[in-house]
Design a protein around this motif. Structure first.
Motif, PDB file in Angstrom:
ATOM      1  N   ARG A   1       0.835  -1.215   0.000  1.00  0.00           N
ATOM      2  CA  ARG A   1       0.000   0.000   0.000  1.00  0.00           C
ATOM      3  C   ARG A   1       0.861   1.252   0.000  1.00  0.00           C
ATOM      4  O   ARG A   1       0.557   2.247  -0.649  1.00  0.00           O
ATOM      5  N   GLY A   2       1.946   1.193   0.807  1.00  0.00           N
ATOM      6  CA  GLY A   2       2.839   2.345   0.937  1.00  0.00           C
ATOM      7  C   GLY A   2       3.479   2.710  -0.390  1.00  0.00           C
ATOM      8  O   GLY A   2       3.570   3.891  -0.745  1.00  0.00           O
ATOM      9  N   LYS A   3       3.917   1.692  -1.125  1.00  0.00           N
ATOM     10  CA  LYS A   3       4.577   1.965  -2.410  1.00  0.00           C
ATOM     11  C   LYS A   3       3.619   2.670  -3.367  1.00  0.00           C
ATOM     12  O   LYS A   3       3.988   3.619  -4.051  1.00  0.00           O
ATOM     13  N   ALA A   4       2.388   2.157  -3.381  1.00  0.00           N
ATOM     14  CA  ALA A   4       1.388   2.772  -4.265  1.00  0.00           C
ATOM     15  C   ALA A   4       1.104   4.198  -3.806  1.00  0.00           C
ATOM     16  O   ALA A   4       0.966   5.123  -4.616  1.00  0.00           O
ATOM     17  N   LYS A   5       1.070   4.376  -2.488  1.00  0.00           N
ATOM     18  CA  LYS A   5       0.769   5.710  -1.943  1.00  0.00           C
ATOM     19  C   LYS A   5       1.869   6.706  -2.271  1.00  0.00           C
ATOM     20  O   LYS A   5       1.602   7.853  -2.615  1.00  0.00           O
ATOM     21  N   ARG A   6       3.125   6.273  -2.205  1.00  0.00           N
ATOM     22  CA  ARG A   6       4.227   7.205  -2.504  1.00  0.00           C
ATOM     23  C   ARG A   6       4.113   7.720  -3.931  1.00  0.00           C
ATOM     24  O   ARG A   6       4.288   8.905  -4.198  1.00  0.00           O
ATOM     25  N   ILE A   7       3.758   6.792  -4.842  1.00  0.00           N
ATOM     26  CA  ILE A   7       3.632   7.195  -6.245  1.00  0.00           C
ATOM     27  C   ILE A   7       2.433   8.138  -6.407  1.00  0.00           C
ATOM     28  O   ILE A   7       2.513   9.189  -7.032  1.00  0.00           O
ATOM     29  N   ARG A   8       1.333   7.741  -5.751  1.00  0.00           N
ATOM     30  CA  ARG A   8       0.117   8.560  -5.870  1.00  0.00           C
ATOM     31  C   ARG A   8       0.343   9.967  -5.324  1.00  0.00           C
ATOM     32  O   ARG A   8      -0.082  10.946  -5.898  1.00  0.00           O
ATOM     33  N   LYS A   9       1.060  10.046  -4.206  1.00  0.00           N
ATOM     34  CA  LYS A   9       1.249  11.354  -3.571  1.00  0.00           C
ATOM     35  C   LYS A   9       2.426  12.116  -4.183  1.00  0.00           C
ATOM     36  O   LYS A   9       2.546  13.318  -4.000  1.00  0.00           O
ATOM     37  N   GLY A  10       3.323  11.394  -4.844  1.00  0.00           N
ATOM     38  CA  GLY A  10       4.418  12.057  -5.559  1.00  0.00           C
ATOM     39  C   GLY A  10       5.531  12.583  -4.670  1.00  0.00           C
ATOM     40  O   GLY A  10       6.303  13.450  -5.095  1.00  0.00           O
ATOM     41  N   CYS A  11       5.647  12.077  -3.439  1.00  0.00           N
ATOM     42  CA  CYS A  11       6.696  12.605  -2.546  1.00  0.00           C
ATOM     43  C   CYS A  11       8.020  11.875  -2.782  1.00  0.00           C
ATOM     44  O   CYS A  11       8.055  10.824  -3.419  1.00  0.00           O
ATOM     45  N   ASP A  12       9.093  12.439  -2.257  1.00  0.00           N
ATOM     46  CA  ASP A  12      10.421  11.848  -2.464  1.00  0.00           C
ATOM     47  C   ASP A  12      10.662  10.668  -1.539  1.00  0.00           C
ATOM     48  O   ASP A  12      11.295   9.698  -1.919  1.00  0.00           O
ATOM     49  N   LEU A  13      10.204  10.799  -0.297  1.00  0.00           N
ATOM     50  CA  LEU A  13      10.350   9.720   0.678  1.00  0.00           C
ATOM     51  C   LEU A  13       8.997   9.497   1.343  1.00  0.00           C
ATOM     52  O   LEU A  13       8.239  10.456   1.570  1.00  0.00           O
ATOM     53  N   LEU A  14       8.717   8.243   1.672  1.00  0.00           N
ATOM     54  CA  LEU A  14       7.506   7.955   2.442  1.00  0.00           C
ATOM     55  C   LEU A  14       7.888   7.025   3.591  1.00  0.00           C
ATOM     56  O   LEU A  14       8.528   5.992   3.370  1.00  0.00           O
ATOM     57  N   ALA A  15       7.532   7.427   4.796  1.00  0.00           N
ATOM     58  CA  ALA A  15       7.798   6.604   5.980  1.00  0.00           C
ATOM     59  C   ALA A  15       6.519   5.838   6.285  1.00  0.00           C
ATOM     60  O   ALA A  15       5.508   6.426   6.674  1.00  0.00           O
ATOM     61  N   ILE A  16       6.582   4.533   6.080  1.00  0.00           N
ATOM     62  CA  ILE A  16       5.367   3.715   6.261  1.00  0.00           C
ATOM     63  C   ILE A  16       5.411   3.071   7.629  1.00  0.00           C
ATOM     64  O   ILE A  16       6.445   2.523   8.018  1.00  0.00           O
ATOM     65  N   ASN A  17       4.321   3.120   8.346  1.00  0.00           N
ATOM     66  CA  ASN A  17       4.267   2.287   9.552  1.00  0.00           C
ATOM     67  C   ASN A  17       2.931   1.588   9.684  1.00  0.00           C
ATOM     68  O   ASN A  17       1.881   2.128   9.316  1.00  0.00           O
ATOM     69  N   ASP A  18       3.025   0.340  10.142  1.00  0.00           N
ATOM     70  CA  ASP A  18       1.835  -0.480  10.316  1.00  0.00           C
ATOM     71  C   ASP A  18       1.288  -0.174  11.710  1.00  0.00           C
ATOM     72  O   ASP A  18       1.824  -0.643  12.708  1.00  0.00           O
ATOM     73  N   VAL A  19       0.234   0.637  11.758  1.00  0.00           N
ATOM     74  CA  VAL A  19      -0.253   1.090  13.067  1.00  0.00           C
ATOM     75  C   VAL A  19      -0.930  -0.020  13.869  1.00  0.00           C
ATOM     76  O   VAL A  19      -1.228   0.167  15.045  1.00  0.00           O
ATOM     77  N   SER A  20      -1.148  -1.167  13.212  1.00  0.00           N
ATOM     78  CA  SER A  20      -1.769  -2.260  13.971  1.00  0.00           C
ATOM     79  C   SER A  20      -0.696  -3.108  14.672  1.00  0.00           C
ATOM     80  O   SER A  20      -1.007  -3.945  15.515  1.00  0.00           O
ATOM     81  N   ALA A  21       0.608  -2.873  14.331  1.00  0.00           N
ATOM     82  CA  ALA A  21       1.689  -3.655  14.952  1.00  0.00           C
ATOM     83  C   ALA A  21       1.902  -3.183  16.389  1.00  0.00           C
ATOM     84  O   ALA A  21       1.685  -2.012  16.697  1.00  0.00           O
ATOM     85  N   PRO A  22       2.349  -4.112  17.277  1.00  0.00           N
ATOM     86  CA  PRO A  22       2.558  -3.700  18.673  1.00  0.00           C
ATOM     87  C   PRO A  22       3.633  -2.611  18.762  1.00  0.00           C
ATOM     88  O   PRO A  22       4.639  -2.679  18.071  1.00  0.00           O
ATOM     89  N   GLY A  23       3.392  -1.612  19.613  1.00  0.00           N
ATOM     90  CA  GLY A  23       4.382  -0.541  19.807  1.00  0.00           C
ATOM     91  C   GLY A  23       4.280   0.571  18.779  1.00  0.00           C
ATOM     92  O   GLY A  23       5.025   1.544  18.832  1.00  0.00           O
ATOM     93  N   CYS A  24       3.368   0.435  17.795  1.00  0.00           N
ATOM     94  CA  CYS A  24       3.245   1.461  16.760  1.00  0.00           C
ATOM     95  C   CYS A  24       1.898   2.172  16.907  1.00  0.00           C
ATOM     96  O   CYS A  24       0.997   1.660  17.544  1.00  0.00           O
ATOM     97  N   GLY A  25       1.800   3.316  16.281  1.00  0.00           N
ATOM     98  CA  GLY A  25       0.493   3.964  16.207  1.00  0.00           C
ATOM     99  C   GLY A  25       0.329   5.127  17.158  1.00  0.00           C
ATOM    100  O   GLY A  25       1.281   5.608  17.759  1.00  0.00           O
ATOM    101  N   PHE A  26      -0.918   5.551  17.295  1.00  0.00           N
ATOM    102  CA  PHE A  26      -1.232   6.786  18.008  1.00  0.00           C
ATOM    103  C   PHE A  26      -0.819   6.748  19.469  1.00  0.00           C
ATOM    104  O   PHE A  26      -1.130   5.796  20.184  1.00  0.00           O
ATOM    105  N   GLY A  27      -0.149   7.794  19.899  1.00  0.00           N
ATOM    106  CA  GLY A  27       0.146   7.960  21.315  1.00  0.00           C
ATOM    107  C   GLY A  27       1.319   7.134  21.815  1.00  0.00           C
ATOM    108  O   GLY A  27       1.760   7.322  22.938  1.00  0.00           O
ATOM    109  N   THR A  28       1.853   6.214  20.993  1.00  0.00           N
ATOM    110  CA  THR A  28       2.980   5.402  21.472  1.00  0.00           C
ATOM    111  C   THR A  28       4.259   6.234  21.401  1.00  0.00           C
ATOM    112  O   THR A  28       4.336   7.244  20.713  1.00  0.00           O
ATOM    113  N   ASP A  29       5.280   5.763  22.126  1.00  0.00           N
ATOM    114  CA  ASP A  29       6.570   6.451  22.076  1.00  0.00           C
ATOM    115  C   ASP A  29       7.538   5.750  21.144  1.00  0.00           C
ATOM    116  O   ASP A  29       8.684   6.160  21.008  1.00  0.00           O
ATOM    117  N   THR A  30       7.076   4.651  20.528  1.00  0.00           N
ATOM    118  CA  THR A  30       7.938   3.912  19.600  1.00  0.00           C
ATOM    119  C   THR A  30       7.236   3.775  18.251  1.00  0.00           C
ATOM    120  O   THR A  30       6.025   3.979  18.156  1.00  0.00           O
TER     121      THR A  30
END
Ligand code: C5P
Length: 419
Positions: A348-377
């Motif tokens: 999904r991230g690869k497709a999104k980078r192309i769609r949005k046209g940015c130079d770099l895209l930092a992808i994170n899986d917010v459903s993975a443990p330790g990731c997502g809203f309010g976490t410090d990691t």
């Protein structure tokens, strides 16, 4: 790896009441893993005792230029050379004057004269003394000599006066020390960062929003500041204090965020041009079709309320479309987006980078443990226009931000050296 671990810090203390704040700086540096050697002047020892300094630092204090305890009688040279950073806090008017004229009649001043590496000074004195032309001349001389300054701050003084002269707070001093030791890979660059959620108002009391805490954007702003950039932080409502040195632009809705970001990006004549945009904000995709001036009433117990929503502008896509790596004015810019995904993140991230046209895209899986809203990691995979694909392990957001700023710095260096 902890930034402070193994760092050797000399803290020179002048004779001022603000020396009590320096105790906290010593404590926190030691706690963070640094080795701290306190070097008080005789006047400083009238305000804090040698025993206190020794107990907090865990190191013997150095106060005597001619100490028989120094193995070779060369404490001033050894300390000046071994330290990663020398901090002078509080720096009194007298100490600044002695530094500016290169005096070396006690251990601290001799050490400062022998010093070749970074020195950070935190002045503390009565506002009249700070504003005096003699002090200002000394400060200008010291700045010219490459000495870094933090503060003084304005406010109420111990003597009851108001004005500029309060020593910087311990947290600010620690941050300034960290910046003094961080390589300046973004020196002279201006970076705009979006962060936090947006709020899309339905009426005067209700809004649509999301759980974004702004922590990732804050970490990126801090890393960019440490790397020497001027940072414009365009942020939605968050419960975080603005990082020291950032220019904050507080906004509410996505449309306001777009306006504020474009204002910075297309900087008005006379302002420094922007070199990079790092868009971490969790922008609401939709806003209510209409924002009502009066509070929506609950008309009937069982009636439904249908909201008409309209799509918000995509700031990242707009910025990328208008800019490109080599814009018409020849000024090369870097645009970075974030993508919070759940499942199949890389594809999904690869497709999104192309769609949005940015130079770099930092992808994170917010459903993975330790990731997502309010976490410090966060666990990020960085993908680039250049085909790069780097999967970083789960790291504190602070370290994710550092790596991202490093990647932005590398990209800038490359586009500026590639014809
Ligand atoms: O489409 P999605 O919301 O997943 O895209 C995420 C990236 O796009 C983030 O960098 C976010 O800040 C940016 N974005 C934006 N404007 C929007 C939506 C997302 O700048 N309206």
């Amino acid at each position: 790896m902890n930034f402070w671990h193994g760092k050797q810090i000399v803290i020179g203390l002048g004779g001022g009441i603000a020396a009590y704040k320096t105790l906290e700086v010593i404590r926190r540096l030691r706690e963070a893993g640094a080795t701290v050697t306190p070097v008080p002047t005789q006047a400083a020892l009238r305000f804090v005792t040698g025993l206190t300094l020794q107990a907090l630092s865990g190191e013997p204090i150095r106060e005597d230029l001619f100490s028989p305890l120094a193995p070779d009688g060369m404490d001033h040279i050894r300390l000046a050379q071994a330290a990663d950073l020398v901090i002078v806090a509080p720096a009194t008017a007298d100490l600044l004057a002695r530094m500016a004229t290169g005096q070396a009649d006690d251990l601290l001043s001799a050490l400062l004269l022998a010093r070749r590496g970074p020195v950070l000074v935190a002045p503390a004195m009565n506002p009249a003394m700070w504003e005096h032309p003699a002090t200002q001349r000394n400060v200008a001389t010291l700045r010219q000599d490459g000495i870094g300054f933090v503060g003084p701050e304005s406010g109420a003084m111990a003597c009851g006066d108001q004005g500029s002269g309060r020593m910087a707070e311990p947290a600010t001093l620690l941050e300034a020390a960290r910046r003094a030791l961080t390589p300046k890979i973004l020196a002279g660059r201006r970076v705009v960062i979006t962060a936090g959620p947006t709020r899309e108002e339905l009426d005067p009391v209700r809004f649509l929003s999301n759980h974004s805490s702004g922590k990732m954007g804050w970490a990126v702003a801090l890393a960019a500041l440490r790397a020497g950039a001027r940072v414009d932080l365009v942020h939605g409502p968050v419960a975080l204090p603005v990082p020291w040195g950032a220019v904050a632009h507080a906004v509410g809705s996505a449309c306001e965020m777009l306006d504020a970001t474009l204002d910075v990006w297309l900087s008005a004549p006379g302002n420094p041009r922007c070199d990079a945009a790092i868009l971490t904000a969790a922008v609401a995709d939709y806003r209510p079709e209409k924002r009502l001036n009066d509070k929506i009433k609950k008309e009937h117990a069982f009636s439904e309320l249908r909201l008409e929503l309209t799509q918000n502008p995509d700031i990242l896509a707009m910025l990328s479309a208008w800019t490109g790596m080599r814009s018409r004015d020849g000024h090369q810019r870097v645009i970075v987006g974030f993508a919070a995904e759940t499942g199949n993140a890389l594809t999904r991230g690869k497709a999104k980078r192309i769609r949005k046209g940015c130079d770099l895209l930092a992808i994170n899986d917010v459903s993975a443990p330790g990731c997502g809203f309010g976490t410090d990691t966060n666990a990020v995979t960085l993908i680039g226009r250049d085909g790069r694909e780097e999967a970083w392990p789960l790291l504190p957001k602070e370290q994710v931000a550092e790596k991202l700023i490093q990647a932005v710095g590398d990209l800038m260096r490359n586009i500026h050296t590639t014809p």
